[in-house]
Design a protein around this motif. Structure first.
Motif, PDB file in Angstrom:
ATOM      1  N   SER A  60      -2.206   6.934   8.656  1.00 46.77           N
ATOM      2  CA  SER A  60      -2.990   8.151   8.877  1.00 46.77           C
ATOM      3  C   SER A  60      -3.623   8.653   7.587  1.00 46.77           C
ATOM      4  CB  SER A  60      -2.106   9.246   9.488  1.00 46.77           C
ATOM      5  OG  SER A  60      -1.027   9.546   8.633  1.00 46.77           O
ATOM      6  N   GLU A  61      -2.914   8.511   6.463  1.00 42.57           N
ATOM      7  CA  GLU A  61      -3.487   8.926   5.178  1.00 42.57           C
ATOM      8  C   GLU A  61      -4.689   8.056   4.824  1.00 42.57           C
ATOM      9  OE1 GLU A  61      -0.022   8.422   2.738  1.00 42.57           O
ATOM     10  OE2 GLU A  61       0.323  10.579   2.642  1.00 42.57           O
ATOM     11  N   MET A  62      -4.555   6.761   5.064  1.00 43.73           N
ATOM     12  CA  MET A  62      -5.638   5.842   4.751  1.00 43.73           C
ATOM     13  C   MET A  62      -6.855   6.147   5.631  1.00 43.73           C
ATOM     14  SD  MET A  62      -5.412   1.700   4.478  1.00 43.73           S
ATOM     15  CE  MET A  62      -3.929   1.811   3.516  1.00 43.73           C
ATOM     16  N   GLN A  63      -6.619   6.427   6.911  1.00 39.55           N
ATOM     17  CA  GLN A  63      -7.708   6.742   7.824  1.00 39.55           C
ATOM     18  C   GLN A  63      -8.411   8.033   7.402  1.00 39.55           C
ATOM     19  OE1 GLN A  63      -8.815   4.786  10.174  1.00 39.55           O
ATOM     20  NE2 GLN A  63     -10.412   6.196  10.784  1.00 39.55           N
ATOM     21  N   ARG A  64      -7.629   9.040   6.998  1.00 39.74           N
ATOM     22  CA  ARG A  64      -8.203  10.319   6.556  1.00 39.74           C
ATOM     23  C   ARG A  64      -9.079  10.109   5.325  1.00 39.74           C
ATOM     24  NH1 ARG A  64      -4.063  13.324   4.357  1.00 39.74           N
ATOM     25  NH2 ARG A  64      -2.873  12.827   6.201  1.00 39.74           N
ATOM     26  N   ASP A  65      -8.622   9.290   4.390  1.00 39.91           N
ATOM     27  CA  ASP A  65      -9.404   9.007   3.196  1.00 39.91           C
ATOM     28  C   ASP A  65     -10.692   8.268   3.543  1.00 39.91           C
ATOM     29  OD1 ASP A  65      -7.531  10.238   1.631  1.00 39.91           O
ATOM     30  OD2 ASP A  65      -6.649   8.374   0.858  1.00 39.91           O
ATOM     31  N   LYS A  66     -10.605   7.313   4.458  1.00 43.34           N
ATOM     32  CA  LYS A  66     -11.797   6.573   4.883  1.00 43.34           C
ATOM     33  C   LYS A  66     -12.826   7.506   5.502  1.00 43.34           C
ATOM     34  CE  LYS A  66     -10.735   1.906   6.208  1.00 43.34           C
ATOM     35  NZ  LYS A  66     -10.413   1.050   7.359  1.00 43.34           N
TER      36      LYS A  66
ATOM     37  N   SER B 275       0.855  -1.181   0.000  1.00 40.78           N
ATOM     38  CA  SER B 275       0.000   0.000   0.000  1.00 40.78           C
ATOM     39  C   SER B 275       0.892   1.233   0.000  1.00 40.78           C
ATOM     40  CB  SER B 275      -0.895   0.013   1.236  1.00 40.78           C
ATOM     41  OG  SER B 275      -1.661   1.179   1.258  1.00 40.78           O
ATOM     42  N   SER B 276       0.570   2.188  -0.831  1.00 42.19           N
ATOM     43  CA  SER B 276       1.402   3.379  -0.933  1.00 42.19           C
ATOM     44  C   SER B 276       1.042   4.428   0.116  1.00 42.19           C
ATOM     45  CB  SER B 276       1.280   3.979  -2.328  1.00 42.19           C
ATOM     46  OG  SER B 276      -0.056   4.371  -2.570  1.00 42.19           O
ATOM     47  N   LYS B 277      -0.052   4.221   0.837  1.00 43.81           N
ATOM     48  CA  LYS B 277      -0.493   5.198   1.833  1.00 43.81           C
ATOM     49  C   LYS B 277      -0.084   4.756   3.231  1.00 43.81           C
ATOM     50  CE  LYS B 277      -4.526   6.663  -0.726  1.00 43.81           C
ATOM     51  NZ  LYS B 277      -5.968   6.812  -0.686  1.00 43.81           N
ATOM     52  N   SER B 278       0.198   5.748   4.068  1.00 42.76           N
ATOM     53  CA  SER B 278       0.490   5.444   5.463  1.00 42.76           C
ATOM     54  C   SER B 278      -0.841   5.238   6.194  1.00 42.76           C
ATOM     55  CB  SER B 278       1.273   6.590   6.099  1.00 42.76           C
ATOM     56  OG  SER B 278       0.451   7.729   6.242  1.00 42.76           O
TER      57      SER B 278
END
Length: 59
Positions: free
Chosen positions: A30-36, A25-28
């Protein structure tokens, strides 16, 4: 014939590298959580609009 074997080995190596890249996955986190959270907020707004439309008796 050695050339054909070299191509096969290079092809196998490349396929292995591509498979490894796809699984990462290219996202960290916190980035993934923000997108969700952003997607969840959009869905809440969409659901609220649908509920309001249903309550007003519209189609």
């Amino acid at each position: 014939m050695a050339r054909g074997n070299q191509r096969e080995k290079a092809r196998e190596k490349n396929l292995k590298q591509q498979a490894a890249q796809k699984s990462k996955s290219s996202k960290s986190g916190s980035e993934m959580q923000r997108d969700k959270e952003a997607v969840a907020e959009m869905m809440r707004k969409k659901q609220a609009a649908a509920d309001a439309k249903k309550a007003s008796g519209g189609k």
